[in-house]
Write a protein that holds these residues in place. Structure first.
Motif, short mmCIF file in Angstrom:
data_model
loop_
_atom_site.label_atom_id
_atom_site.label_comp_id
_atom_site.label_asym_id
_atom_site.label_seq_id
_atom_site.Cartn_x
_atom_site.Cartn_y
_atom_site.Cartn_z
N ASN A 72 -25.62 28.89 -31.13
CA ASN A 72 -26.03 27.51 -30.92
C ASN A 72 -25.42 26.60 -31.98
O ASN A 72 -24.98 25.48 -31.69
N ARG A 73 -25.37 27.08 -33.21
CA ARG A 73 -24.78 26.28 -34.29
C ARG A 73 -23.29 26.05 -34.05
O ARG A 73 -22.78 24.94 -34.31
N ARG A 74 -22.60 27.08 -33.59
CA ARG A 74 -21.18 26.91 -33.28
C ARG A 74 -20.99 25.87 -32.19
O ARG A 74 -20.15 24.96 -32.31
N ARG A 75 -21.79 25.98 -31.13
CA ARG A 75 -21.67 25.03 -30.02
C ARG A 75 -21.95 23.60 -30.46
O ARG A 75 -21.19 22.67 -30.15
N MET A 76 -23.04 23.40 -31.20
CA MET A 76 -23.41 22.05 -31.62
C MET A 76 -22.35 21.44 -32.54
O MET A 76 -22.04 20.24 -32.45
N ALA A 77 -21.78 22.27 -33.43
CA ALA A 77 -20.77 21.76 -34.35
C ALA A 77 -19.49 21.36 -33.60
O ALA A 77 -18.90 20.30 -33.87
N LEU A 78 -19.07 22.19 -32.64
CA LEU A 78 -17.89 21.86 -31.86
C LEU A 78 -18.09 20.57 -31.08
O LEU A 78 -17.17 19.73 -30.97
N GLU A 79 -19.29 20.38 -30.55
CA GLU A 79 -19.58 19.14 -29.81
C GLU A 79 -19.53 17.94 -30.74
O GLU A 79 -18.98 16.88 -30.38
N ALA A 80 -20.10 18.06 -31.93
CA ALA A 80 -20.10 16.94 -32.88
C ALA A 80 -18.68 16.57 -33.30
O ALA A 80 -18.34 15.39 -33.41
N LEU A 82 -12.02 14.67 -33.21
CA LEU A 82 -11.31 15.73 -33.92
C LEU A 82 -11.02 16.89 -32.97
O LEU A 82 -11.82 17.19 -32.09
N THR A 83 -9.90 17.55 -33.17
CA THR A 83 -9.55 18.73 -32.40
C THR A 83 -10.01 19.96 -33.18
O THR A 83 -9.56 20.19 -34.31
N ALA A 84 -10.90 20.73 -32.60
CA ALA A 84 -11.45 21.91 -33.27
C ALA A 84 -11.54 23.06 -32.28
O ALA A 84 -11.77 22.86 -31.08
N HIS A 85 -11.35 24.27 -32.80
CA HIS A 85 -11.38 25.47 -31.96
C HIS A 85 -12.21 26.55 -32.63
O HIS A 85 -12.27 26.65 -33.86
N ALA A 86 -12.83 27.38 -31.81
CA ALA A 86 -13.52 28.58 -32.29
C ALA A 86 -13.50 29.58 -31.15
O ALA A 86 -13.70 29.23 -29.99
N GLY A 87 -13.26 30.83 -31.50
CA GLY A 87 -13.30 31.87 -30.48
C GLY A 87 -14.69 31.98 -29.88
O GLY A 87 -15.67 31.51 -30.46
N PRO A 88 -14.81 32.61 -28.71
CA PRO A 88 -16.10 32.68 -28.01
C PRO A 88 -17.19 33.43 -28.76
O PRO A 88 -18.36 33.32 -28.41
N ALA A 89 -16.84 34.19 -29.82
CA ALA A 89 -17.85 34.89 -30.61
C ALA A 89 -17.57 34.71 -32.10
O ALA A 89 -17.99 35.52 -32.92
N SER A 90 -16.89 33.62 -32.45
CA SER A 90 -16.43 33.42 -33.82
C SER A 90 -17.47 32.74 -34.70
O SER A 90 -18.25 31.91 -34.23
#
Length: 455
Positions: A359-367, A373-381
């Motif tokens: 959830n923290r990864r998802r919320m941060a990517l949305e913010a 900003l262009t940001a990426h994270a793997g599906p389990a990163s």
């Protein structure tokens, strides 16, 4: 009167230990059964209803307070903390949040107390022997490997002090000074210091959405790489989980270089959102694959126990590098880990933590996306990679605000700036307002930066 009666809450609680009760209440909060502001029944009423001591409930409530999930007011009883409160009033500054090392949130770790006490009562305590791993721990790890269990019949296991030590031992045992090794790029945080300390040369193998790129691995092998280091679960990757098809492609490439050893790391252990070895080169090339499984992020750094597995000859070579081969891990710690791997209460705590981290990864990517900003994270990163015009300037500017991040070039083989910031998402607050503020800080750091010219 409580907002949820003792009789009603008791129907949801099957555990009888403080840690078990606390974990089940955490699950009820995560599921929305218990909502922010709700007042819990009195300690005495709940203890009577489920048949435990008042002290047991008090200890459970104390564990929940340590995690900022409940608060006890003098006249208002014990209430579920409002979701925003975890980040809001309790938040001091970004300098107190680890955005650099990808370390776990201490509040989400399972309690070690019961496991440690049971470990101290094991009959083999203080036995004057030096086995590489206790049978109890090996069985627990084999069970966790699930569908890989068939291959464990021909494998050896060793307990070590950390996944970091495991990677060092594995790398050292299969190389000599000056050798070339291929490393998945970006590499795991801090790993590149290992080959550097051993006098090794490195060549990067970039990844796409499916895993390491086969053509890049072939180039590394053609250049003479004697080992290939990668993370099937993409624990810190900007984009990938290793797919079944890519695993087959990589295995075909590696078949042309039969002397190259494969080192697979699983730094998240039981916290991984998917089985990191569901698609593993170890399944196809078991005779030359070393696995390193870390448990620090799941159970805490002070457990000081990780596990290596692989063919006997490779495990023996790795152990020979550890204090001349005579060193062994504490049985107290090994038994503690074995208990935790089997304990349903600890398992539920990890399930809850896994959901929170995702959830923290998802919320941060949305913010970050909301501010452009262009940001990426793997599906389990556990790592978020943010594109910036100048990574050094952006990181320096953010550090002046108490926001300490890593730069992408520290995880890549080239010394040239990558234009990336790596941000650990594991300790981020689940608070949209705070995450929006962090995104704004990063945006301003990319636009302005510190003026480093002389006055």
């Amino acid at each position: 009167m409580a907002d949820i009666e003792a009789e009603t809450l008791a129907r949801h609680l099957s555990e009888r230990s403080p840690s078990g009760l606390a974990e089940q209440v955490r699950e009820l909060i995560s599921a929305g059964t218990l909502s922010g502001g709700m007042r819990l029944p009195t300690v005495r009423d709940l203890a009577t209803e489920i048949g435990v001591s008042v002290g047991t409930i008090a200890q459970a409530w104390s564990l929940l307070r340590e995690s900022n999930l409940v608060e006890t007011r003098r006249r208002g009883g014990t209430r579920i903390v409002e979701p925003g409160d975890v980040g809001g009033p309790n938040f001091r500054s970004w300098s107190g949040v680890d955005l650099l090392h990808c370390s776990p949130d201490p509040r989400l770790l399972p309690s070690l107390e019961e496991a440690m006490v049971r470990s101290l009562k094991q009959p083999q305590l203080h036995s004057w022997s030096r086995e590489h791993i206790l049978p109890e721990l090996q069985r627990a790890v084999e069970k966790k490997l699930g569908q890989q269990a068939e291959s464990t019949q021909t494998r050896s296991f060793a307990a070590i002090s950390s996944a970091t030590e495991g990677l060092w031992l594995a790398t050292k045992s299969v190389t000599s000074g000056g050798d070339l090794i291929a490393v998945e790029e970006p590499a795991s945080p801090g790993y590149l210091s290992v080959p550097k300390s051993l006098g090794l040369r490195t060549i990067g193998v970039p990844v796409d959405e499916h895993g390491p790129v086969p053509e890049a691995l072939q180039r590394a092998l053609d250049a003479g790489a004697v080992a290939f280091v990668h993370s099937p679960g993409g624990a810190f990757s900007p984009r990938h989980l290793l797919s079944a098809e890519r695993t087959q492609e990589l295995a075909r490439v590696l078949e042309s270089s039969p002397e190259t050893v494969i080192i697979e790391e699983d730094p998240l252990g039981p916290l991984a959102e998917v089985d990191p070895f569901a698609h593993s080169l170890d399944v196809l090339l078991p005779e030359r694959t070393l696995r390193v499984i870390g448990f620090e992020r799941a159970y805490g750094m002070d457990l000081r126990t990780a596990v290596m597995s692989g063919p006997k000859q490779l495990i023996n070579r790795a152990i020979a590098e550890r204090s001349g081969g005579v060193s062994s891990n504490s049985r107290i710690l090994q038994n503690t880990l074995a208990f935790l791997l089997r304990d349903p209460s600890a398992g539920r705590r990890l399930n809850s933590a896994r959901t929170r981290y995702a959830n923290r990864r998802r919320m941060a990517l949305e913010a970050l996306a909301e501010v452009g900003l262009t940001a990426h994270a793997g599906p389990a990163s556990w790592a978020i990679w943010v594109q910036v015009p100048d990574e050094r300037t952006a990181a320096l500017t953010l550090s002046a605000q108490g926001v300490i991040t890593d730069v992408g070039s520290s995880s890549h083989m080239t010394e040239q700036p990558t234009g990336l910031l790596r941000i650990s998402c594991a300790q981020l607050p689940e608070d949209k307002e705070l995450l929006d503020g962090l995104a704004q800080l990063i945006l301003r750091a990319t636009e302005d930066g510190l003026n480093s010219t002389f006055v």
